[in-house]
Design an enzyme around this catalytic site. Sequence first.
Site, PDB file in Angstrom:
ATOM      1  N   LYS A 245      14.214  30.048  38.223  1.00  0.00           N
ATOM      2  CA  LYS A 245      12.991  29.335  37.842  1.00  0.00           C
ATOM      3  C   LYS A 245      12.002  29.210  39.001  1.00  0.00           C
ATOM      4  O   LYS A 245      10.850  28.857  38.778  1.00  0.00           O
ATOM      5  CB  LYS A 245      13.343  27.956  37.266  1.00  0.00           C
ATOM      6  CG  LYS A 245      13.886  28.089  35.851  1.00  0.00           C
ATOM      7  CD  LYS A 245      14.122  26.776  35.182  1.00  0.00           C
ATOM      8  CE  LYS A 245      14.606  27.021  33.751  1.00  0.00           C
ATOM      9  NZ  LYS A 245      15.169  25.812  33.156  1.00  0.00           N
ATOM     10  N   HIS A 270      13.487  33.889  33.792  1.00  0.00           N
ATOM     11  CA  HIS A 270      14.209  33.215  34.884  1.00  0.00           C
ATOM     12  C   HIS A 270      15.632  33.759  35.009  1.00  0.00           C
ATOM     13  O   HIS A 270      16.246  33.646  36.063  1.00  0.00           O
ATOM     14  CB  HIS A 270      14.213  31.692  34.720  1.00  0.00           C
ATOM     15  CG  HIS A 270      15.216  31.153  33.745  1.00  0.00           C
ATOM     16  ND1 HIS A 270      14.982  31.065  32.399  1.00  0.00           N
ATOM     17  CD2 HIS A 270      16.474  30.674  33.924  1.00  0.00           C
ATOM     18  CE1 HIS A 270      16.040  30.536  31.790  1.00  0.00           C
ATOM     19  NE2 HIS A 270      16.960  30.291  32.687  1.00  0.00           N
ATOM     20  N   HIS A 297      22.148  32.522  29.046  1.00  0.00           N
ATOM     21  CA  HIS A 297      21.485  32.226  27.764  1.00  0.00           C
ATOM     22  C   HIS A 297      21.869  33.219  26.673  1.00  0.00           C
ATOM     23  O   HIS A 297      21.227  33.278  25.628  1.00  0.00           O
ATOM     24  CB  HIS A 297      19.967  32.194  27.935  1.00  0.00           C
ATOM     25  CG  HIS A 297      19.485  30.990  28.692  1.00  0.00           C
ATOM     26  ND1 HIS A 297      19.452  29.717  28.146  1.00  0.00           N
ATOM     27  CD2 HIS A 297      19.058  30.862  29.972  1.00  0.00           C
ATOM     28  CE1 HIS A 297      19.000  28.866  29.055  1.00  0.00           C
ATOM     29  NE2 HIS A 297      18.752  29.529  30.181  1.00  0.00           N
TER      30      HIS A 297
HETATM   31 FE   LIG Z   1      18.553  28.773  32.187  1.00  0.00          FE
END
Ligand SMILES: [Fe+2]
Length: 400
Positions: A245, A270, A297
Amino acid sequence: MKKILQIDKDLNKIQDLDILLERILYYARDAVSADAGSIYIRDGQELEIKYAQNDSLQQQLAEGQKLNFSIFRIPVNEKTISGYVAAKSTHLNIKDMYNISADRPYSFNTHYDQTSGYKTVSSLTFPLITNQGEVLGVLQLLNAKSPKGNIVSFKKTDEPFVLHFASTATVALQRARMTRTLLLRMTKMAELRDPKETGAHVNRVGSYACEIYEAWAHKQHIPEDTLQKQKDTLRMAAMLHDVGKVGISDLILKKPGRFNADEYEIMKSHTYVGARLFADEESDLDSIAKDIAISHHENWDGSGYPGKIEWENAKPDEILPSGVGLVKEEIPLYARIVSLADVFDALSCQRVYKEAWTEENVMEEIKKCSGSKFDPQLVDIFFEILPVLKQVQQKYPDNH
Ligand SMILES: [Fe+2]
Ligand SMILES: [Fe+2]
């Protein structure tokens, strides 16, 4: 002597602070046959308990369960045994905790025995002192066991042994503290962008991930030394899950309300921005941190992101379209673990834009996502070790 050298070597290999504390306590107890013990770390004028172990109480638990101990602090002063040891930088070898001479300034707090049903008899308590004379913490060993398993006093000859051990442990602790500080600084950079990524959050995610991995590894009969080594690396790598990030604009990360489609694509980057930080793969930490950053993710059923993409050859600021999602075991184990740990923490905690969910709702959601978002085997483990995970929550509260 051989054992001492082996322990010294093992402790010096551990890099993560929490894993190290747990191992120091384990080895110290093992070395002098102590049934139980705790390790405290000094924070200003207080000592905070970090780990407690107790073989007798542990044996009463079901397999795979860990001893649940309450997180508490004691002042550094002469009134308690550990407080005295920290305040005076000296050790104490006490034969009978229930018969401490009245002329001593400290006394034994029987609260623990009363609540646990354990009977503490003898104790050996050492300060962890740096070469500069600073007390980093206290190591307390309880109830020495004779070869036949009876509870006896700690021997005078145990003392130099533990003293040597404490000094090795202190050096290793100083090093692990520095590593932890550096990792937290890295996450702090990401946190400046995304206020959700706090030090407490990454510490919790790191600890949850380790607990889930440890329980998984026991089920798979992974040898203990491999397990410990992997846990050490995973603890640190998991903390860095969202470090990518740093590369995402404030305008997007701090945007109130929903992302539009373009913003969402940028946000997804990210994962590979983070992976790129570890792409050189000079160590196990790099390779595990890379797997976690890129795949945390992904979803078990293939509905996650970024999927199969060629991020290695992309330009630094290039936004790549998502690929076909990784499915099931295609997702690296550590990334599957961190995904569960990260979502559990996000749901359980209050954030600027949302209230914390009730525990009941969090549990329901995780159950619901078993087999779709999360690896079902890991979700089963999650519920088996829930008391241990809740203890991690206590250890790293948000405002700490
Ligand atoms: Fe994440
Ligand atoms: Fe996170």
